[in-house]
Design a protein around this motif. Structure first.
Motif, PDB file in Angstrom:
ATOM      1  N   ALA A 452     -53.467  41.786  63.435  1.00  0.00           N
ATOM      2  CA  ALA A 452     -53.926  43.164  63.249  1.00  0.00           C
ATOM      3  C   ALA A 452     -55.261  43.349  63.948  1.00  0.00           C
ATOM      4  O   ALA A 452     -56.223  42.634  63.655  1.00  0.00           O
ATOM      5  N   ASP A 453     -55.311  44.312  64.889  1.00  0.00           N
ATOM      6  CA  ASP A 453     -56.542  44.621  65.620  1.00  0.00           C
ATOM      7  C   ASP A 453     -56.411  46.039  66.145  1.00  0.00           C
ATOM      8  O   ASP A 453     -55.333  46.445  66.597  1.00  0.00           O
ATOM      9  N   ASP A 502     -58.645  41.291  62.515  1.00  0.00           N
ATOM     10  CA  ASP A 502     -59.955  41.567  63.094  1.00  0.00           C
ATOM     11  C   ASP A 502     -60.886  42.052  61.981  1.00  0.00           C
ATOM     12  O   ASP A 502     -60.460  42.750  61.045  1.00  0.00           O
ATOM     13  N   TRP A 503     -62.170  41.678  62.070  1.00  0.00           N
ATOM     14  CA  TRP A 503     -63.094  42.066  61.001  1.00  0.00           C
ATOM     15  C   TRP A 503     -63.376  43.564  61.046  1.00  0.00           C
ATOM     16  O   TRP A 503     -63.212  44.278  60.060  1.00  0.00           O
ATOM     17  N   ASP A 509     -61.154  47.592  57.157  1.00  0.00           N
ATOM     18  CA  ASP A 509     -61.521  46.453  57.999  1.00  0.00           C
ATOM     19  C   ASP A 509     -60.773  45.200  57.559  1.00  0.00           C
ATOM     20  O   ASP A 509     -59.981  45.217  56.599  1.00  0.00           O
ATOM     21  N   GLY A 510     -61.047  44.100  58.252  1.00  0.00           N
ATOM     22  CA  GLY A 510     -60.300  42.876  58.000  1.00  0.00           C
ATOM     23  C   GLY A 510     -60.472  42.333  56.602  1.00  0.00           C
ATOM     24  O   GLY A 510     -59.496  41.892  55.966  1.00  0.00           O
ATOM     25  N   SER A 528     -54.633  32.964  56.029  1.00  0.00           N
ATOM     26  CA  SER A 528     -55.421  34.054  56.599  1.00  0.00           C
ATOM     27  C   SER A 528     -56.416  33.529  57.618  1.00  0.00           C
ATOM     28  O   SER A 528     -56.989  32.449  57.460  1.00  0.00           O
ATOM     29  N   MET A 529     -56.597  34.332  58.690  1.00  0.00           N
ATOM     30  CA  MET A 529     -57.618  34.055  59.697  1.00  0.00           C
ATOM     31  C   MET A 529     -58.333  35.369  59.995  1.00  0.00           C
ATOM     32  O   MET A 529     -57.688  36.396  60.207  1.00  0.00           O
ATOM     33  N   VAL A 530     -59.662  35.327  59.989  1.00  0.00           N
ATOM     34  CA  VAL A 530     -60.466  36.499  60.326  1.00  0.00           C
ATOM     35  C   VAL A 530     -61.167  36.227  61.643  1.00  0.00           C
ATOM     36  O   VAL A 530     -61.836  35.200  61.802  1.00  0.00           O
TER      37      VAL A 530
END
Length: 949
Positions: A452-453, A502-503, A509-510, A528-530
């Motif tokens: 997601a961005d 993405d943050w 936001d992320g 999860s990865m930010v």
């Protein structure tokens, strides 16, 4: 004296030796032919002349005496021929030889020798005319004829003297010129040295000034970023934004000036490392993605399929060229398209000629502007009212870089239509082994990933990275869309394994998306990865309390993404199961090949908890383990018995001697084939990994330890040093304590996975953690207050690793931030971090204390009953007794803190360092033989002397 002239005279003098001796047989043959003189007599006379010259030459060399006497001796040769040809018709012809030998004396380049030869010829003729007229002039000789010959000789001598003087003058002039050239050359060399020294000084000055200038600029930019995150009035926000923009421009100017200066000084050196060129281009596109979006620009990529997956060269410098060209294309364009092309121009002998073109539809350039395009400090628009900023150094630096890469750069442009810059570089082609090293394993390729961005360009770049790995990923343009996709996939039974957020995204936001994801009722919760372009530390601080598996800094390239994916929880187990073709339980003990079971390894680790975890994992895998508390002890153990070890597991940061220094010392006597050394460290960055490999290590395992990964690395590098034997298993392991399934703030299930599901071991480690870290913040504050920053940095590093191993994420994050501040010498944020850390540690220690309960030591039936009449020990004896009792209690609990307690007891007993190191109790504790240590401590101890064995 002129060196060249003297060398010429020396060669001529040596030649005369041969010439004189060559006359001896010639004169003898002539005498035998004519018959007027005995051949023997003729040869004796010729040999006498040769011998006289030989002696003079041998003793005096090219001295003036040699030159004068040789001239007279040479005249004697034609005089001898006149005698030999007496009565023969050729006698008068022998006079021609006088003129030949006279001219021959020119080679001395000495007017005295020429005059001596001429005088000798004249005297010879007068003597013949007055004293021996019958020898030559028996019939028609007269004085007038003799005088004519003398005049001819005088004229020839004058000519030869003039030529000789001119040659000598020329040699003198050449000599003076040579001396001047030598002097000027020496002066030039001195000036060159001075120029090189000045250049080095300039380079040092530029480097120092660059550092000094960049430090405050970075501070300005950092504080601007922090201020922009606070509540500001619109006008204030605009001012801060302008300060940040101006600071960024100044920082780019400083970097350009430094790069150009280094290149001009020849200090630019290129590396040769494998890299993914597609990923490199993607990373640079991400760097300008935000600017492209703000200028309504789209990107079209055309990548040649024949381009190798992995190339070998200097990725950093090539990225610098690509970023400059992309930045220029973005700066000079608006509301249009930018085209990035890459193609294989040639591939031969393991080298690829790669051409990369960046085209835009911007303002373009005229022919006059293009003539000065690659000149330093020159710009197409040099007017004082120019619309576009810059230093005018970017393209000059690009040309310097590509030229050193055996390439070229050129431009094509049409005013108001756009420009295309093409770069050609020569790069090595990565081997198959190198290509496989930068590709993901099957476990990663099997992941179902959602990204997601809000940036279409960033999404496209990430999608291309995954597609090159053979992975199909799902893209979401916002956080809300990502939540809907996760829920829909979970309902279909096709939940995602990983969600990358993405943050900074509009709307949600992320972190907000992640929190909403945690609240959703899912059958399978994804990892999860930010990812962020604003600094990982900032995101980690804002995400405090939120369990996030991975953080990743933008711009993202394939290498950093792959390194992050390898850290996914449970990935090693997933990979092992995939390789085996069946799923395996996450807590299954990893196994070594049978040939390696029973081998002995050396574990070098100063932290008791990390040491106990590693010992348990290695022992369970079937290995015998020796322990060393620091690098110095490890070096001594290797020197004493290094051939017994199949491998060494080396921590990096330790007191007395760190892991890198210890490895270098070990490598002086043992190479990697004799003793593999594997780094076991909390440092996970590429720089630290490279430092380990450069020091002589074979591999790099990061903490917290993944058991399967550790055993896999050992299986890859260990050597067989002895027939396999049954691994030693510590005796007397206590039964599992009352370890609950949940113990906030500890993540008990994750921590159990770290120790292969051993509840008793985890119970003991948590108690040890509490005991060892009750005063951790006190010790850190004291070290900082006393300016012992290196010690404080090591304490923070140790705390970070232990907290991560016991799954205390918030403690690990704070300890990591504290370690970073101390490593950079920034002490201002330390107090606030310690304050926050103190609260988190108190909570963790309080939770651990609930596991301890009352300490009950069962009575020893063999111990004698204490006499009620015996007075209780007092003073120093009482202190020693308390320390001994405390140590015995820790030994019975099999606590790793027992070694520190023994050191306290040894100090109270006034044991010297050697006795303390060799003490049997300490040796038992080093071997983790708690049963032997307990037996030694239970021995009679009525006196205060050293403990008895």
């Amino acid at each position: 004296m002129n060196v060249e002239l003297n060398a010429l005279r020396a060669r001529y003098g040596r030649m005369l030796v041969t010439l004189f001796w060559a006359h001896v047989p010639v004169v003898g043959l002539a005498a035998a032919w004519v018959g007027s003189m005995s051949p023997i007599r003729a040869m004796i006379l010729a040999g006498a002349l040769a011998a006289i010259y030989q002696v003079i030459w041998t003793r005096h060399g090219t001295a003036p005496m040699t030159r004068s006497l040789s001239a007279v001796a040479l005249v004697g040769e034609p005089a001898l021929f006149l005698l030999v040809f007496d009565g023969h018709g050729w006698q008068m012809d022998m006079h021609m030889y006088f003129y030949a030998v006279l001219a021959l004396n020119l080679a001395w380049f000495d007017r005295t020798a020429l005059i001596m030869a001429a005088a000798a010829i004249t005297v010879h003729h007068l003597v013949l005319f007055y004293l021996l007229p019958s020898a030559v002039f028996a019939t028609d000789g007269d004085l007038a004829r003799v005088l004519l010959h003398g005049a001819i000789v005088a004229f020839q001598t004058a000519v030869l003297v003039w030529v000789s003087d001119k040659v000598v003058q020329s040699f003198d002039r050449i000599g003076r010129m040579s001396d001047e050239i030598v002097a000027k050359s020496a002066a030039l060399e001195e000036r060159t040295r001075e120029a090189e020294a000045a250049n080095r000084t300039k380079s040092m000055f530029l480097a120092n000034m660059s550092h000094e200038i960049r430090t405050p600029i970075n501070a300005i930019l950092g504080f601007c970023h922090l201020v922009q995150r606070t509540a500001l009035e619109p006008r204030q926000r605009e001012h801060v934004a302008r300060i940040s923009t101006a600071g960024g421009a100044l920082l780019r100017l400083i970097n350009d000036l430094l790069d150009f200066s280094k290149n001009e000084a020849g200090a630019l050196t290129l590396e040769a490392r494998p890299f993914d060129i597609r990923s490199a281009m993607s990373c640079q596109v991400q760097m300008v993605a935000d600017i492209m979006a703000s200028r309504n620009l789209t990107l079209r990529q055309e990548i040649d399929p024949a381009l190798p997956e992995v190339l070998v060269g200097d990725e950093l410098r090539l990225n610098q060229v690509l970023l400059n060209l992309l930045s220029n294309a973005t700066k000079f364009s608006r509301d249009s398209e930018i085209v990035l092309r890459a193609r294989m121009a040639e591939c031969r002998d393991g080298r690829a000629r790669v051409e990369i073109a960046v085209g835009d539809c911007g303002i373009g350039m005229t022919e006059a502007q293009m003539t000065r395009l690659f000149s330093p400090f020159a710009q197409a628009d040099s007017s004082t009212t120019r619309r576009f900023g810059g230093t005018g150094l970017g393209l000059a630096i690009c040309r310097q870089i590509v030229t050193q890469m055996d390439g070229w750069i050129r431009a094509e442009s049409v005013p108001d239509k756009g420009s295309t810059f093409t770069v050609s570089v020569s790069l090595g082609v990565g081997t198959q082994a190198v290509s496989e090293a930068v590709l993901p394993c099957s476990a990663i390729r099997d992941l179902r990933v959602l990204i997601a961005d809000d940036s279409p360009i960033a999404l496209k770049m990430l999608e291309e990275i995954f597609s090159r790995w053979g992975m199909r990923v799902i893209l979401a343009p916002s956080g809300r869309a990502a939540l809907d996709m996760v829920q829909a996939a979970d309902q279909r039974g096709l939940g995602y394994d990983l969600v990358i957020l993405d943050w900074k995204m509009p709307g949600m936001d992320g972190l907000q998306t992640l929190r909403a994801l945690r609240r959703m009722a899912l059958r399978r919760r994804p990892a999860s990865m930010v990812m962020t372009a604003h600094g990982v530390d900032v995101v980690m601080a804002e995400a405090a309390g939120e369990p996030i598996d991975l953080f990743l800094a933008k711009p993202i390239d394939a290498r950093s993404l792959l390194q992050a994916l390898k850290q996914l929880p449970g990935l090693a187990e997933r990979h092992a199961a995939a390789e085996a073709g069946a799923a395996a339980p996450a807590t299954a003990s990893p196994a070594l090949p049978p040939a390696l079971v029973g081998q002995r390894v050396l574990l070098v680790e100063d932290n008791p908890i990390n040491q106990e975890i590693a010992v348990a994992l290695l022992t369970d895998a079937g290995l015998r383990v020796d322990c060393a508390e620091n690098g110095l002890i490890a070096c001594r153990m290797v020197e004493a018995g290094g051939d017994d070890y199949a491998a060494v597991l080396m921590d990096m940061q330790m007191p007395e001697m760190d892991g890198l220094s210890a490895t270098r010392r070990i490598r002086q006597g043992r190479d990697a084939t004799r003793l593999p050394i594997i780094a076991l460290t909390a440092h996970a960055y590429d720089e630290e990994r490279v430092a380990c490999l450069n020091a002589g290590m074979c591999d790099h395992v990061t903490k917290p330890i993944d058991p399967a990964h550790l055993i896999a690395v050992l299986a890859r590098h260990m050597r067989v040093v002895a027939p396999p034997v049954e691994a030693a298993v510590p005796a007397g392991r206590p039964a599992a304590g009352d370890l609950p399934d949940a113990l906030p703030p500890f993540d008990i299930p994750a921590a159990l996975a770290r120790v292969n599901g051993k509840r008793a071991l985890l119970h003991r480690l948590i108690l040890t953690f509490a005991e060892n870290n009750r005063d951790a913040t006190v010790r850190l504050r004291a070290a900082v207050a006393q300016d012992r920053l290196e010690e404080a940095h090591r304490l923070a590093h140790t705390l970070k690793g232990v907290a991560a191993s016991l799954e205390l994420p918030l403690v690990a994050i704070l300890a990591s931030r504290l370690e970073a501040c101390l490593g950079a010498g920034e002490v201002e944020p330390v107090d606030a971090l310690l304050e926050e850390l103190d609260g988190l540690l108190s909570a963790a220690i309080g939770a651990a204390d609930t596991l301890a309960g009352p300490s009950v030591v069962p009575p020893d039936p063999s111990a004698p009953d204490p006499s009620p009449a015996e007075p209780a020990p007092t003073g120093e004896a009482a202190h020693v007794e308390r320390l001994r009792g405390h140590l015995l209690e820790q030994v019975r609990r099999r606590s790793m803190a027992a070694r520190a307690s023994f050191d306290s007891l040894a100090e109270a007993l006034h044991l010297d360092a050697a006795t303390r190191a060799d003490h049997p109790v300490r040796q038992a504790l080093v071997r983790l033989d708690y049963a032997a240590a307990a037996a030694l401590l239970d021995a009679p101890h009525a006196d205060l002397g050293p403990l008895r064995t």
